[in-house]
Design an enzyme around this catalytic site. Structure first.
Site, PDB file in Angstrom:
ATOM      1  N   VAL A   1       7.556  12.528 -13.297  1.00 19.30           N
ATOM      2  CA  VAL A   1       8.651  13.491 -12.229  1.00 19.30           C
ATOM      3  C   VAL A   1       9.396  14.377 -13.309  1.00 19.30           C
ATOM      4  CG1 VAL A   1      10.243  13.416 -10.737  1.00 19.30           C
ATOM      5  CG2 VAL A   1       8.380  11.914 -10.528  1.00 19.30           C
TER       6      VAL A   1
ATOM      7  N   HIS B   1      -0.439   3.609 -10.339  1.00 23.33           N
ATOM      8  CA  HIS B   1      -0.665   3.856  -8.968  1.00 23.33           C
ATOM      9  C   HIS B   1      -1.841   4.142  -8.556  1.00 23.33           C
ATOM     10  CE1 HIS B   1       3.707   4.701  -9.109  1.00 23.33           C
ATOM     11  NE2 HIS B   1       3.956   4.169  -7.957  1.00 23.33           N
TER      12      HIS B   1
ATOM     13  N   LYS C   1      16.248   1.408  -4.823  1.00 22.14           N
ATOM     14  CA  LYS C   1      16.505   2.785  -4.432  1.00 22.14           C
ATOM     15  C   LYS C   1      17.403   2.977  -3.479  1.00 22.14           C
ATOM     16  CE  LYS C   1      13.665   4.622  -7.635  1.00 22.14           C
ATOM     17  NZ  LYS C   1      14.370   5.708  -8.440  1.00 22.14           N
TER      18      LYS C   1
ATOM     19  N   SER D   1      12.156   6.897  -3.393  1.00 22.95           N
ATOM     20  CA  SER D   1      10.607   6.757  -2.905  1.00 22.95           C
ATOM     21  C   SER D   1      10.545   6.317  -1.611  1.00 22.95           C
ATOM     22  CB  SER D   1      10.424   5.612  -4.002  1.00 22.95           C
ATOM     23  OG  SER D   1       9.037   4.879  -3.395  1.00 22.95           O
ATOM     24  N   SER D   2       9.281   6.655  -1.166  1.00 21.18           N
ATOM     25  CA  SER D   2       8.953   6.271   0.365  1.00 21.18           C
ATOM     26  C   SER D   2       9.112   4.919   0.783  1.00 21.18           C
ATOM     27  CB  SER D   2       7.773   6.979   0.831  1.00 21.18           C
ATOM     28  OG  SER D   2       6.633   6.470  -0.093  1.00 21.18           O
ATOM     29  N   CYS D   3       8.982   4.172  -0.201  1.00 21.51           N
ATOM     30  CA  CYS D   3       8.883   2.602   0.078  1.00 21.51           C
ATOM     31  C   CYS D   3      10.410   1.985   0.511  1.00 21.51           C
ATOM     32  CB  CYS D   3       8.523   1.749  -1.202  1.00 21.51           C
ATOM     33  SG  CYS D   3       9.611   1.857  -2.342  1.00 21.51           S
TER      34      CYS D   3
ATOM     35  N   ARG E   1      -2.262   6.567   3.019  1.00 17.28           N
ATOM     36  CA  ARG E   1      -1.063   7.116   2.034  1.00 17.28           C
ATOM     37  C   ARG E   1      -0.939   8.503   2.068  1.00 17.28           C
ATOM     38  NH1 ARG E   1      -0.124   2.338   2.185  1.00 17.28           N
ATOM     39  NH2 ARG E   1       0.295   1.032   0.532  1.00 17.28           N
TER      40      ARG E   1
ATOM     41  N   TRP F   1      -8.995  -1.647  -5.079  1.00 12.75           N
ATOM     42  CA  TRP F   1      -8.211  -2.894  -4.663  1.00 12.75           C
ATOM     43  C   TRP F   1      -8.289  -2.871  -3.021  1.00 12.75           C
ATOM     44  CZ3 TRP F   1      -3.512  -2.666  -8.337  1.00 12.75           C
ATOM     45  CH2 TRP F   1      -4.053  -2.817  -9.955  1.00 12.75           C
TER      46      TRP F   1
ATOM     47  N   LEU G   1       3.216  10.212  -5.534  1.00 14.23           N
ATOM     48  CA  LEU G   1       3.199  11.353  -6.205  1.00 14.23           C
ATOM     49  C   LEU G   1       1.861  11.220  -7.285  1.00 14.23           C
ATOM     50  CD1 LEU G   1       6.698  11.834  -7.273  1.00 14.23           C
ATOM     51  CD2 LEU G   1       5.346  12.991  -5.344  1.00 14.23           C
TER      52      LEU G   1
ATOM     53  N   GLY H   1      15.375  11.319 -17.504  1.00 12.67           N
ATOM     54  CA  GLY H   1      13.904  10.758 -17.462  1.00 12.67           C
ATOM     55  C   GLY H   1      12.834  11.925 -17.677  1.00 12.67           C
TER      56      GLY H   1
ATOM     57  N   TYR I   1      11.989  -2.766  -5.631  1.00 15.50           N
ATOM     58  CA  TYR I   1      11.958  -1.357  -6.114  1.00 15.50           C
ATOM     59  C   TYR I   1      12.944  -0.613  -4.957  1.00 15.50           C
ATOM     60  CZ  TYR I   1      10.580   3.257  -7.423  1.00 15.50           C
ATOM     61  OH  TYR I   1      10.298   4.449  -7.965  1.00 15.50           O
TER      62      TYR I   1
HETATM   63  O1  GFB Z   1      -0.367   3.504  -5.377  1.00 19.30           O
HETATM   64  P1  GFB Z   1      -0.278   1.945  -5.085  1.00 19.30           P
HETATM   65  O2  GFB Z   1      -0.184   1.119  -6.266  1.00 19.30           O
HETATM   66  O3  GFB Z   1       1.200   1.846  -4.209  1.00 19.30           O
HETATM   67  O4  GFB Z   1      -1.265   1.521  -4.106  1.00 19.30           O
HETATM   68  P2  GFB Z   1       1.814   1.701  -2.899  1.00 19.30           P
HETATM   69  C1  GFB Z   1      -1.785   2.241  -3.068  1.00 19.30           C
HETATM   70  C2  GFB Z   1      -2.680   1.742  -2.263  1.00 19.30           C
HETATM   71  O5  GFB Z   1      -4.000   1.736  -2.969  1.00 19.30           O
HETATM   72  C3  GFB Z   1      -2.860   0.092  -1.808  1.00 19.30           C
HETATM   73  C4  GFB Z   1      -4.837   0.625  -3.193  1.00 19.30           C
HETATM   74  O6  GFB Z   1      -3.441  -0.319  -0.649  1.00 19.30           O
HETATM   75  C5  GFB Z   1      -3.684  -0.575  -3.067  1.00 19.30           C
HETATM   76  O7  GFB Z   1      -4.325  -1.701  -2.704  1.00 19.30           O
HETATM   77  N1  GFB Z   1      -5.643   0.541  -4.282  1.00 19.30           N
HETATM   78  C6  GFB Z   1      -6.952   0.482  -4.335  1.00 19.30           C
HETATM   79  C7  GFB Z   1      -5.080   0.778  -5.717  1.00 19.30           C
HETATM   80  N2  GFB Z   1      -7.509   0.509  -5.506  1.00 19.30           N
HETATM   81  C8  GFB Z   1      -6.244   0.532  -6.496  1.00 19.30           C
HETATM   82  C9  GFB Z   1      -6.162   0.529  -7.714  1.00 19.30           C
HETATM   83  O8  GFB Z   1      -7.171   0.360  -8.540  1.00 19.30           O
HETATM   84  N3  GFB Z   1      -4.994   0.656  -8.164  1.00 19.30           N
HETATM   85  C10 GFB Z   1      -3.684   0.622  -7.438  1.00 19.30           C
HETATM   86  N4  GFB Z   1      -2.775   0.767  -8.174  1.00 19.30           N
HETATM   87  N5  GFB Z   1      -3.800   0.659  -6.157  1.00 19.30           N
HETATM   88  C11 GFB Z   1       3.807   1.645  -4.376  1.00 19.30           C
HETATM   89  C12 GFB Z   1       5.072   0.823  -4.606  1.00 19.30           C
HETATM   90  O9  GFB Z   1       3.258   1.298  -3.150  1.00 19.30           O
HETATM   91  O10 GFB Z   1       4.066   3.259  -4.151  1.00 19.30           O
HETATM   92  C13 GFB Z   1       6.118   1.655  -5.349  1.00 19.30           C
HETATM   93  O11 GFB Z   1       4.801  -0.612  -4.811  1.00 19.30           O
HETATM   94  C14 GFB Z   1       6.457   2.812  -5.187  1.00 19.30           C
HETATM   95  O12 GFB Z   1       7.384   0.792  -5.125  1.00 19.30           O
HETATM   96  C15 GFB Z   1       5.038   3.672  -5.050  1.00 19.30           C
HETATM   97  O13 GFB Z   1       7.117   3.260  -3.867  1.00 19.30           O
HETATM   98  C16 GFB Z   1       5.196   5.318  -4.473  1.00 19.30           C
HETATM   99  O14 GFB Z   1       1.716   3.044  -2.288  1.00 19.30           O
HETATM  100  O15 GFB Z   1       1.065   0.717  -2.327  1.00 19.30           O
END
Ligand code: GFB
Length: 308
Positions: free
Chosen positions: A15, A178, A139, A106-108, A208, A201, A165, A10, A135
């Site tokens: 990463v 993310h 993991k 992953s922490s999820c 986090r 969103w 990350l 990868g 996911y």
């Molecule tokens: O980073 P993220 O997509 O993943 O979203 P998770 C983290 C938080 O940010 C959520 C908010 O509460 C989203 O609603 N957020 C706000 C946004 N604005 C935005 C935006 O424009 N884009 C995105 N993407 N989020 C992931 C898992 O969870 O974390 C994976 O789905 C993995 O499996 C990864 O474990 C590390 O932290 O919620």
């Protein structure tokens, strides 16, 4: 690790590329292979490549990854592709005599409502967060497969669970990324358009924990050298903040004024997932990149490599 052949599976991802940069500081031989030359979801291709190249060590950083919406929208891809990649890499590493393997998760993997900060023993103690259970299940299966190889055959296959990350080579696609790269791109666009504030969103209240990918890479190499337990180990920064606060910090770094607007049709996901850093600290590793500094460096990378 001196003079060892280390395969970074990868290596083109955020990463994997950070781990390659980190390993370049050491006296080892880094092996990589493109998807064209070896599709990691194809067991026969992986068996042939590992047999031909015979790595001494493997860092398994290859995975289908994405943000909350991508996880929720493409459950088959996240479950099936990740299971296939990790099954093929782990199995063939054992079959071809790899002496040490590090699997990255992953922490999820932890229950949605786990006690905070989350210690490693919280695994499989409660229901997962629905947006990313596909996911997470993959993991968890990866951790268990490494443990199974250790239990049944004495293989030195260990697992580490990074927190959320960010950093260079991240995915900046607004639908699949993310949160940090999405916020950076949104703030940058709004600034360029002369707008005030930006949309995020969800409610902005989820908490986090973030770690710069260069810190993660340093920790991963440290774990590869210094960790042998069957239980996985968390890799995090040890502190968290709300999504609204990270959005405001990104706006400061980018230079955008104004308020946040909330798209409440989008999911919040897990309310909080701060991992305990005790185990990692106990073996002697601590992070060194502050969030603000890491965001500034990542924004510079974005300007140079994505925006231009
Ligand atoms: O980073 P993220 O997509 O993943 O979203 P998770 C983290 C938080 O940010 C959520 C908010 O509460 C989203 O609603 N957020 C706000 C946004 N604005 C935005 C935006 O424009 N884009 C995105 N993407 N989020 C992931 C898992 O969870 O974390 C994976 O789905 C993995 O499996 C990864 O474990 C590390 O932290 O919620």
């Amino acid at each position: 690790m001196n003079n060892k052949k280390i395969w970074v599976a990868g290596h083109r991802g955020m990463v994997g590329s950070a781990i390659v940069r980190r390993l370049q500081q050491d006296d080892c031989d880094i092996l990589t292979v493109s998807r064209q030359d070896c599709d990691l979801t194809d067991n026969a291709a992986v068996a042939e490549w590992v047999g031909d190249n015979k790595p001494d060590m493997v860092v398994l950083a290859a995975a289908k990854v994405g943000g909350i919406l991508a996880n929720d929208t493409y459950p088959v891809d996240f479950l099936y592709e990740n299971l296939a990649i990790q099954n093929n890499v782990i199995r063939n590493s054992y079959d071809h005599g790899v002496e040490k393997l590090l699997f990255l998760g992953s922490s999820c993997i932890y229950p949605k409502l786990a006690d905070q900060p989350i210690t490693e023993d919280a695994l499989l103690t409660g229901p997962l967060e629905p947006t990313n259970e596909w996911y997470a299940i993959a993991k968890i299966a990866g951790i268990k497969l490494c443990q199974a190889y250790m239990k049944q055959y004495g293989a030195r296959f260990v697992s580490a669970m990074p927190t959320n990350l960010y950093g260079p080579h991240d995915n900046f696609n607004l639908e699949t990324s993310h949160v940090i790269p999405a916020l950076m791109r949104k703030a940058h666009r709004a600034k360029k358009a002369g707008e005030n504030g930006m949309e995020i969103w969800g409610t902005g209240t989820p908490l986090r924990e973030f770690l710069h990918v260069d810190d993660l890479a340093d920790a991963a190499v440290y774990v590869l050298n210094n960790y042998e337990d069957m239980e996985h180990i968390n890799i995090g920064s040890g502190t968290d903040l709300s999504i609204s606060d990270v959005a405001k910090l990104v706006m400061e770094v980018v230079g955008l004024e104004g308020d946040l607007r909330h798209d409440l049709d989008k999911p919040d996901g897990t309310p909080r997932k701060l991992m305990s850093a005790s185990k990692l600290r106990a073996i002697g590793w601590t992070p060194s990149i502050e969030l603000r500094d890491g965001l500034m460096q990542t924004y510079e990378w974005f300007l140079e490599h994505v925006e231009n």
